[in-house]
Design an enzyme around this catalytic site. Structure first.
Site, mmCIF file in Angstrom:
data_model
loop_
_atom_site.group_PDB
_atom_site.id
_atom_site.type_symbol
_atom_site.label_atom_id
_atom_site.label_comp_id
_atom_site.label_asym_id
_atom_site.label_seq_id
_atom_site.Cartn_x
_atom_site.Cartn_y
_atom_site.Cartn_z
ATOM 1 N N ALA B 329 0.839 -1.208 0.000
ATOM 2 C CA ALA B 329 0.000 0.000 0.000
ATOM 3 C C ALA B 329 0.872 1.257 0.000
ATOM 4 O O ALA B 329 1.957 1.255 -0.567
ATOM 5 C CB ALA B 329 -0.972 -0.044 1.177
ATOM 6 N N SER B 330 0.439 2.280 0.684
ATOM 7 C CA SER B 330 1.116 3.573 0.549
ATOM 8 C C SER B 330 2.496 3.623 1.197
ATOM 9 O O SER B 330 3.190 4.628 1.087
ATOM 10 C CB SER B 330 0.240 4.668 1.156
ATOM 11 O OG SER B 330 -1.012 4.666 0.517
#
Lengths: 371, 630
Positions: B329-330
């Site tokens: 993810a981020s």
């Protein structure tokens, strides 16, 4: 001449009908026996005490027989032989079975082993029979003599007891040999035996006997089974080296890798613990006893005594040869004890009885001359 | 009537007899020579060989097991020890009637069918061992009971031996691992490595974690006792002893208190927390939940219990720190941002307008930002600090998947980190080539957008994330995560050297600072996604949050965590380091299927861990931390 000197040297022994040098040799062997049995039996004093009693009894028997004159044995020979033969037949019919073979006869309070009796009766009978005529015997009488040997030998072999039948056969054959059997006939006999061997192998031998011979020829082919004994025995002997591992220090015997340690394989125990040095000394002692027996026979005054004394001595030699030969891998394993060393009463009594007769021969001949 | 010779030639017959006796003497002499010759052959010529065979007969080597090395944490706390246990052993050779003996033993001790079955199996298989264990792990009561009846049971005895014990039960299973009985596969492998002889007396071998990885150091060298045996193989006496060499003690970088803290923070959630020394790669904590009790395996785990571990939907056997493949993810936005700067695709000041969604020209689909109304104007700093997706959709599309994939591989994605346990997966860094090989399909532009925010096929383990985060903290230097601190005594340690991978080299070193500044703003900036978690922290820090969707939502669907099944909830991720200007410690947090995301769940967990680390190692006062909590 020499005997006169001896008598003068040892008047007491002479009176007791004891041959000094022979007694010394036999006692030395008996003492060695006790030490080796103590070691082979795992320092078991009971075992040694039982052997002491047996040795004592056997020596007493020897002394008693030594008191009897050779002429008594000569007269008694046919009767003893006859009784022995009957007992052998009886054994086959109603004998006690032990270790898979019928050897013992239960008569009332005691059990007797007639085949042991024949170790003495056969040479006595043969000496008596051959001495009926001049030696060397003629062919006809020779065949009869061979018959006299074969009858008990076959009966014993049928029990089956290969070791004893071998010893009985050699006792009889030695009489014939000493009586001057011609070399030509010896050659013919050897050829016949050679021809007979394949027949024996194929038709007459038991499977276990064939197995023994095969194992003897190559013990390593069955190292955990039949070959185990002979391999362990050779390891015991060989690991003894020149000086041996020392009394009570033989690992092969103390740790029970050796089979039949205090009976048939006692020589391996002795070799392991006393080495080649001990072995040569032991063989020298046996050689001394055998030589003394032969000297007594040579000096004997009548042919019966000569033949009997000689045959008994040579049979003693056969014991030594077969036993040492089998435990060191020269001969197949047959149940022959190391004379006077192995634990056990029966053969001890028979062997010392034989030496009793030899002592009788050694100490009684003067009387015959005097007559 | 037979003819008789009236007078026999006595002298002639005596001479004949004498000649035969001399022949006999000659034969006897020859035979004695033969016997002595043969004995000479055996006792002199073959003496050496037969002596050897005699010794082979009587001397057996009894192997002695070395004591296994102990395992400590960095402060000398014992993590794996050897404790004595008692077993009821039987020497079958010394027992006449085994069934009878067992029946009598059952009258004083409980021996169930499982024990008996195990015993019968051992009885068959291991003849070379004299003792066969009938009952293992006796307690003091049982030992005492048997002791009073011992005289009735010749050939049965109580034997003591050392077994491995893990005092922290399930706390360290994924780190320290465990030892268990040596099985056939182990034997095969030991045989191949020529190590089998060294295990002659060993019952167990390292199967997992540190116990497995450092097996050769922990095990030690087998010793031998030369004993004399009889023809039945029973030892009679000891001739000499060569003592075994005990295994080396292992000291880990781990701090048991931080490990406890990490496990406590994870609670009953599935996830992993790792805390690593930024300079050395030493792992101060490596938690993976749920876990299980390592001691279950030492003496053989029951089939039932093992099945329940295997079948549990929480996968307790999975070491999430190194085997958990999560969409990053981020958390990888800093790395992609760095690539953008390197490639000149963006500059530290270039910006885009984020309306809350992104469109690929010619594709009729809107890729949504997590913030549905959009971040407005964003540059690289705000895109990282606020975790703007749209910025990264745009950047990723411009870079293309293969450039991203190539650069990320330099940071170790898609490869094992090389941590010193064997339980590790390379996870997956997707590329065009990979997709063609794997699915025989072309790569779609939409997938590049997903890769730009650390999703799509991309998976990474928390260990990869912490290593890649450390690489940014150290401006390209890549230290390999490591549990081992050194071998030997804690006061006299033979320290392990840090391992390094090829550094990430970029053309403009100022770009590191751009990225690190942005990461500091995540924790400390006015709009940072982790600012709430790190509010008032008495130390500076930098980080990146991540929230990974487990299910793809439709274009217009609304995600409400409380309303969907647990296994479809988001994963919360966080990576970071502290202090921001001189990174000493790096952290990675992964939590599966939580209510909330990286900023609201994972970042507070990281804050708590970093607080604990500061408390223990940076002498921050409790007061300082207490104030920060307000």
């Amino acid at each position: 001449m020499l005997t006169t000197e001896e008598r003068q040297r040892n008047p007491l022994l002479k009176k007791l009908h004891i041959d000094g040098p022979l007694l010394l040799g036999l006692l030395a062997l008996a003492v060695i026996s006790l030490f080796v049995i103590y070691s082979a039996g795992g320092e078991n004093e009971d075992l040694v005490m039982r052997q002491v009693i047996r040795i004592g009894a056997a020596f007493v028997g020897m002394f008693i027989l030594a008191q009897l004159p050779p002429r008594f044995f000569e007269k008694f020979s046919p009767i003893l032989y006859g009784i022995g033969l009957l007992l052998l037949v009886a054994v086959l019919l109603v004998g006690e079975v032990g270790k898979g073979a019928q050897r013992w006869l239960d008569i009332g309070p005691v059990t007797i082993q007639p085949s042991e009796l024949m170790k003495l009766a056969v040479p006595m009978m043969l000496a008596w029979f051959i001495n009926r005529r001049a030696i060397p015997p003629r062919l006809g009488r020779l065949l009869l003599a061979v018959g006299l040997v074969l009858a008990p030998v076959l009966l014993i072999a049928k029990q089956p007891d290969l070791g004893t039948s071998l010893l009985v056969a050699s006792a009889g054959i030695f009489v014939i040999f000493l009586a001057g059997l011609s070399w030509r006939l010896i050659a013919v006999a050897a050829a016949l035996v050679g021809a007979f061997a394949p027949v024996l192998w194929l038709y007459l031998m038991h499977d276990y006997q064939r197995q023994r011979v095969l194992t003897f020829l190559n013990p390593e082919r069955d190292p955990l089974g039949a070959g185990y004994h002979i391999i362990q025995s050779k390891i015991a002997i060989g690991s003894g080296g020149i000086d041996g591992k020392g009394w009570l220090q033989g690992t092969q015997s103390q740790l029970e890798f050796l089979p039949e340690r205090h009976t048939d394989f006692i020589f391996s125990v002795f070799s392991e613990e006393f080495g080649l040095t001990g072995v040569v000394l032991l063989l020298a002692l046996y050689g001394f006893v055998i030589m003394r027996g032969l000297i007594i026979s040579l000096r004997a005054q009548d042919i019966f005594s000569k033949l009997l004394g000689g045959a008994l001595t040579l049979t003693f030699f056969v014991y030594v040869f077969v036993n040492i030969g089998m435990v060191s891998g020269l001969l197949p394993v047959v149940g022959v004890p190391l004379p006077l060393i192995s634990y056990g009463g029966t053969s001890m009594v028979t062997i010392l009885a034989g030496f009793g007769i030899l002592m009788s021969i050694a100490t009684h001949h003067r009387l015959i001359i005097n007559q | 009537m037979r003819t008789r010779t009236p007078i026999r030639d006595t002298e002639g017959e005596s001479n004949l007899f004498a000649r035969r006796v001399f022949v006999a003497i000659a034969i006897i002499t020859a035979v004695f020579m033969l016997l002595i010759g043969n004995l000479y052959h055996l006792q002199v010529e073959e003496h050496t060989e037969l002596q050897t065979r005699s010794n082979d007969n009587r001397i057996k080597l009894l192997p002695l097991a070395p004591n296994r090395g102990l395992i400590y944490d960095r402060n000398g706390v014992l993590l794996a020890e050897n404790i004595p246990i008692f077993s009821l052993d039987v020497i079958p050779e010394e027992i006449d009637d085994l069934d009878q003996t067992i029946a009598e033993l059952q009258q004083i001790l409980t021996i169930d069918d499982d024990d008996l079955e195990q015993f019968r199996r051992n009885l068959k298989g291991q003849r070379r061992f004299n003792n066969v264990t009938l009952l293992d792990n006796l307690n003091e009561q049982q030992v005492a009971t048997f002791a009073t009846h011992q005289h009735r049971f010749p050939g049965v005895s109580i034997e003591a031996r050392l077994v491995r014990h893990y005092p922290y039960d399930d706390l360290l299973t994924h780190v320290v691992g465990y030892v268990a009985k040596i099985n056939r596969r182990d034997v095969e492998r030991l045989k191949q490595d020529g190590e089998l002889a060294n295990y002659a007396a060993s019952r167990t071998i390292g199967k997992l974690g540190i116990e497995k990885y450092y097996e050769s150091e922990l095990h030690g060298e087998v010793g031998y006792q030369r004993v004399e045996v009889n023809n039945r193989g029973r030892a009679v006496r000891t001739l000499s002893t060569e003592a075994p060499t005990p295994g080396q003690d292992v000291v880990l970088e781990l701090d048991i208190e931080l490990q406890k803290k990490a496990t406590e923070i994870l609670g009953d959630r599935r996830g992993s927390i790792i805390l690593m020394d930024a300079k050395t790669g030493g792992l101060l904590a490596m938690a993976s939940t749920p876990s299980y009790n390592a001691n279950w395996f030492v003496n053989g785990i029951s089939v039932k219990r093992y099945q329940s571990l295997l079948r549990s939907k929480d996968s307790p056997l999975l070491n999430r720190a190194t085997q958990g493949g999560y969409p990053p993810a981020s958390t990888i936005k800093p790395h992609i941002g760095l690539l953008g700067l390197e490639e000149g695709t963006i500059t530290p000041t270039s910006r885009i307008w984020d309306p809350g969604w992104f469109e690929i020209k010619g594709v009729d689909r809107r890729y949504r930002d997590w913030l549905s109304w959009g971040h407005g104007w964003v540059n690289i700093n705000s895109a990282i600090a606020e975790s703007c997706d749209t910025f990264y959709y745009d950047l990723a599309l411009k870079l293309g998947v293969d450039k991203i994939s190539g650069f990320m591989t330099q940071f170790g994605f898609g490869e094992k980190t090389g941590i010193d346990i064997h339980e590790e997966i390379p996870a997956l860094m997707p590329s065009r080539g990979w997709k063609r090989a794997r699915y025989n399909q072309p790569w779609y532009a939409g997938e590049t957008l997903s890769v730009g925010i650390g999703q799509s096929y991309w998976t990474a383990t928390p260990m990869q994330l912490i290593a890649a985060t450390a690489a940014i903290a150290n401006e390209g230097e890549q230290v390999i995560p490591r549990l081992l601190r050194g071998f030997g005594n804690i006061t006299d340690l033979d320290p392990a050297e840090p391992g390094y991978k090829r550094p990430v080299v970029i053309s403009d070193n100022n770009h590191w600072q751009v990225i690190k500044d942005a990461m500091q703003d995540v924790n400390m900036g006015a709009k940072g996604s982790a600012r709430r978690a790190f509010e008032d922290a008495p130390y500076s820090s930098a980080g990146k949050t991540g929230t990974a969707q487990v299910v793809n939502l439709g274009e217009d669907e609304e995600y409400v965590a409380e309303e969907i099944a647990e296994q479809y909830r988001d994963n919360a991720m966080y990576v970071g380091y502290a202090p921001a200007d001189d990174p000493q410690v790096v952290i990675a947090v992964a939590m599966e299927n939580v209510i909330g995301g990286g900023g609201s769940v994972a970042a507070p967990a990281a804050r708590e861990m970093l607080d604990s680390w500061y408390q223990r190692y940076q002498l921050v006062t409790d007061e300082g931390l207490a104030n920060a909590d307000d």
